[in-house]
Design a protein around this motif. Sequence first.
Motif, mmCIF file in Angstrom:
data_model
loop_
_atom_site.group_PDB
_atom_site.id
_atom_site.type_symbol
_atom_site.label_atom_id
_atom_site.label_comp_id
_atom_site.label_asym_id
_atom_site.label_seq_id
_atom_site.Cartn_x
_atom_site.Cartn_y
_atom_site.Cartn_z
ATOM 1 N N GLY A 104 15.128 -1.625 63.213
ATOM 2 C CA GLY A 104 15.838 -1.374 64.470
ATOM 3 C C GLY A 104 17.084 -2.180 64.670
ATOM 4 N N GLU A 105 17.198 -3.322 64.052
ATOM 5 C CA GLU A 105 18.367 -4.179 64.248
ATOM 6 C C GLU A 105 18.356 -5.216 63.136
ATOM 7 O OE1 GLU A 105 17.769 -6.924 67.529
ATOM 8 O OE2 GLU A 105 15.689 -6.302 67.653
ATOM 9 N N PRO A 106 19.495 -5.863 62.942
ATOM 10 C CA PRO A 106 19.511 -6.909 61.913
ATOM 11 C C PRO A 106 18.541 -8.034 62.299
ATOM 12 C CG PRO A 106 21.749 -6.350 62.624
ATOM 13 C CD PRO A 106 20.812 -5.680 63.571
ATOM 14 N N ASP B 22 12.473 -4.972 55.216
ATOM 15 C CA ASP B 22 13.477 -4.873 56.284
ATOM 16 C C ASP B 22 14.100 -3.488 56.128
ATOM 17 O OD1 ASP B 22 15.751 -4.979 57.877
ATOM 18 O OD2 ASP B 22 16.423 -6.926 57.129
ATOM 19 N N THR B 23 13.627 -2.558 56.943
ATOM 20 C CA THR B 23 13.965 -1.150 56.739
ATOM 21 C C THR B 23 15.174 -0.744 57.570
ATOM 22 O OG1 THR B 23 12.470 -0.463 58.511
ATOM 23 C CG2 THR B 23 11.552 -0.567 56.293
ATOM 24 N N GLN C 186 17.990 5.258 60.711
ATOM 25 C CA GLN C 186 18.503 5.700 62.002
ATOM 26 C C GLN C 186 17.731 6.936 62.475
ATOM 27 O OE1 GLN C 186 22.501 6.582 60.343
ATOM 28 N NE2 GLN C 186 23.214 4.908 61.635
ATOM 29 N N THR C 187 17.842 7.225 63.779
ATOM 30 C CA THR C 187 17.260 8.453 64.314
ATOM 31 C C THR C 187 17.718 9.636 63.456
ATOM 32 O OG1 THR C 187 17.394 7.481 66.508
ATOM 33 C CG2 THR C 187 17.037 9.847 66.410
ATOM 34 N N ASP D 187 27.477 2.250 60.917
ATOM 35 C CA ASP D 187 27.192 0.845 60.637
ATOM 36 C C ASP D 187 28.195 0.270 59.641
ATOM 37 O OD1 ASP D 187 24.832 0.014 62.109
ATOM 38 O OD2 ASP D 187 23.732 1.474 60.920
ATOM 39 N N ARG E 146 26.817 -2.298 64.123
ATOM 40 C CA ARG E 146 27.559 -1.077 64.409
ATOM 41 C C ARG E 146 29.067 -1.340 64.383
ATOM 42 N NH1 ARG E 146 24.403 3.630 64.627
ATOM 43 N NH2 ARG E 146 26.277 4.521 65.531
ATOM 44 N N ASN F 138 22.871 -2.457 70.477
ATOM 45 C CA ASN F 138 21.471 -2.434 70.114
ATOM 46 C C ASN F 138 20.757 -3.513 70.926
ATOM 47 O OD1 ASN F 138 19.053 -2.377 68.642
ATOM 48 N ND2 ASN F 138 20.180 -1.616 66.865
ATOM 49 N N ARG G 64 18.729 1.634 71.162
ATOM 50 C CA ARG G 64 20.103 1.995 70.911
ATOM 51 C C ARG G 64 20.753 2.517 72.189
ATOM 52 N NH1 ARG G 64 21.141 6.194 66.092
ATOM 53 N NH2 ARG G 64 23.098 6.995 66.883
HETATM 54 C C1 WTA Z 1 20.347 -0.460 63.515
HETATM 55 C C2 WTA Z 1 16.070 3.050 64.468
HETATM 56 C C3 WTA Z 1 19.947 -3.783 60.628
HETATM 57 C C4 WTA Z 1 21.582 0.128 62.866
HETATM 58 C C5 WTA Z 1 15.251 3.333 63.213
HETATM 59 C C6 WTA Z 1 21.346 1.617 62.981
HETATM 60 C C7 WTA Z 1 19.315 -1.861 61.703
HETATM 61 C C8 WTA Z 1 20.647 1.722 64.304
HETATM 62 C C9 WTA Z 1 18.107 -1.820 60.968
HETATM 63 C C10 WTA Z 1 19.782 2.956 64.402
HETATM 64 C C11 WTA Z 1 17.871 -2.877 60.029
HETATM 65 C C12 WTA Z 1 18.178 -0.095 62.290
HETATM 66 N N1 WTA Z 1 18.823 -3.824 59.902
HETATM 67 N N2 WTA Z 1 20.221 -2.832 61.526
HETATM 68 N N3 WTA Z 1 16.762 -2.954 59.326
HETATM 69 N N4 WTA Z 1 17.438 -0.717 61.357
HETATM 70 N N5 WTA Z 1 19.310 -0.779 62.521
HETATM 71 O O1 WTA Z 1 18.662 5.385 65.790
HETATM 72 O O2 WTA Z 1 22.713 -0.269 63.603
HETATM 73 O O3 WTA Z 1 17.286 3.726 67.128
HETATM 74 O O4 WTA Z 1 22.535 2.383 62.951
HETATM 75 O O5 WTA Z 1 16.949 4.082 64.674
HETATM 76 O O6 WTA Z 1 19.858 0.539 64.402
HETATM 77 O O7 WTA Z 1 18.988 2.931 65.561
HETATM 78 P P1 WTA Z 1 17.969 4.080 65.880
#
Ligand code: WTA
Length: 654
Positions: A391-393, A415-416, A419-420, A506, A521, A527, A532
């Motif tokens: 979801g985020e760094p 660390d996955t 994105q949606t 990103d 981003r 985030n 998001r």
């Molecule tokens: C960020 C969530 C760093 C990124 C699954 C992306 C991440 C946005 C990571 C998508 C990660 C998601 N490391 N940043 N492991 N995972 N992001 O659509 O900026 O809610 O573009 O999907 O979250 O968010 P979304």
Amino acid sequence: MTTAAQAEAKVFPPSAETVARAHVDAEKYTQMYEASVNDPVKFWGEHGKRIDWIKPYTQVKDVNYDFGSVKINWYADGTLNVSANCLDRHLKTRGDQTAIIWEPDDPNDEAQHITYAELHRRTCRMANILESMGVRKGDRVVIYLPMIPEAAYAMLACARIGAIHSIVFAGFSPDALAARVNGCDAKVIITADEAPRGGRKTPLKSNADAALLHCKDTVKCLVVKRTGGQTTWIDGRDYDYNEMALEADDYCAPAEMNAEDPLFILYTSGSTGQPKGVVHTTGGYLVYAAMTHEITFDYHDGDIYWCTADVGWVTGHSYIVYGPLANGATTLMFEGVPTYPDASRFWQVCEKHKVNQFYTAPTAIRALMGQGNEFVEKCDLSSLKTLGTVGEPINPEAWNWYNDVVGKGKCPIVDTWWQTETGGHMMTPLPGAHATKPGSAMKPFFGVQPVVLDPQSGVEITGNGVEGVLCIKDSWPGQMRTVWGDHERFEKTYFSDYKGYYFTGDGCRRDEDGDYWITGRVDDVINVSGHRMGTAEVESALVAHAAVAEAAVVGYPHEIKGQGIYCYVTLMNDREPSDELLKELRTWVRTEIGPIASPDVIQWAPGLPKTRSGKIMRRILRKIAENDFGSLGDTSTLADPSVVEDLIANRANK
Ligand code: WTA
């Protein structure tokens, strides 16, 4: 603080035990990755067979990324049913196995273990209820539920009859719910009386009532009883799920769906305008969700897997429901929050249900880390094998705490990054194949070809030790297909800035070893606690208030949330700043969007920094919000440079 360079120097190879157990080791990864990009048709043609098809596909991939004629098709002539893949095909071999463990908000309430056979019956009943309410193949159904098993029944029931679900997170306001119902012209909203979370209750049904005032008269409401809390009732519009489920038949035949029929719509925020309805389809999505679930977490038969996300987000779709159930897994669904009744809740649930794979967000890790190690140490976490984040760094401190205190140095951290829009994991280390580095998403999943582009020229930057914007060359089966009702917006958002690539929004760095680090981003999406948010959405909520003339919203670093919401607000001439107005605006945004969009800081801004052509210079506003006044850059192009001095002098002291 550990510096990024120090953290980066650390590499954590997988243990021999992890490698021995893993579906994929280093050698197999390399061999499979090469096969996946050298001959995607062959690779995905083979891996598409991991799910059951009614009519097998003969075509695998039909993709065009050319702006103006973007088309993404996978397995286009195959037919299947997602709910049959998640349920029926497991009945013979694992009908009595637990499919869903449901852990309620209150630890004193009993957990439920729902077997595959029971899940099948419940889904069929829900499907029959929806049909009796007039829902047909292709119709849209909005799901606005707490984290209760009925949320999974509802998703699978829609999939069973070919209806398209659109889940709205229970933290969204009635206005946001109405916009999403109207946006996809839904026939039915499925909701519950109340959603208990962290000991508090959100009145979902009354939110739905308020939303329905802004929807067509024909929209019906199916209400699940969760708390028994009182709700108003409109006969003819409101339907009692619990009562109907007593009567409904236990079997409903799965509809034969085309691989490219939409499975669900999920609204997500972009850099401009209102949220867009991301459309995922049936075949490719399921193949990709199932495969990533198994390989990324190294899931094995009999394991207990827990993803702490909410089904209102894509993570809940792919990694609580569809991926795990397609694999015949036992998936844990948690109604509560990490800190209720106290900061050991996550770890108590892990101990109680002997969780093997645990998947959460960095914001939760940071919040729990701040509470002290004793909350973790008093629980037996010896069942854990793989830890994941999404979801985020993740900052190195949080990563190290997760690794040392939760994983005892024995569990690989995946660390996955995804994105949606991508439907499933795009970059992640695989437990038995890769060493990990705190904060790095490491390597692409099979079939994913990340490229680093120069942001200005759009030219691909090759080699290692480079940074730029992250795009993806070519398609993968889990990719979104369009924006609901607006294919042009889809093409414009993802395929127009960098021609021939999918643009992720990103930034990223490929380090000297060729491993990937997401830098955040590069657009106006922020985030907040892994949620998001488009700054434009918060801005338009603010300017909808009668006292507000103009607003600009940016993200700023926040210790727990990752990013906080910082709002610069210019009032109408006849309005004066006050603490009351500040509170009112905060409540206003919560009502317009939902509690998740609540501003962290509101700063009164007599003027906003604009270019002579009237464009707000957000770069400057970001720097001021970050308390970084030394590097504001060139302000000479501003129409009125004195605005900046005022903003600095009055930077909200929070
Ligand atoms: C960020 C969530 C760093 C990124 C699954 C992306 C991440 C946005 C990571 C998508 C990660 C998601 N490391 N940043 N492991 N995972 N992001 O659509 O900026 O809610 O573009 O999907 O979250 O968010 P979304």
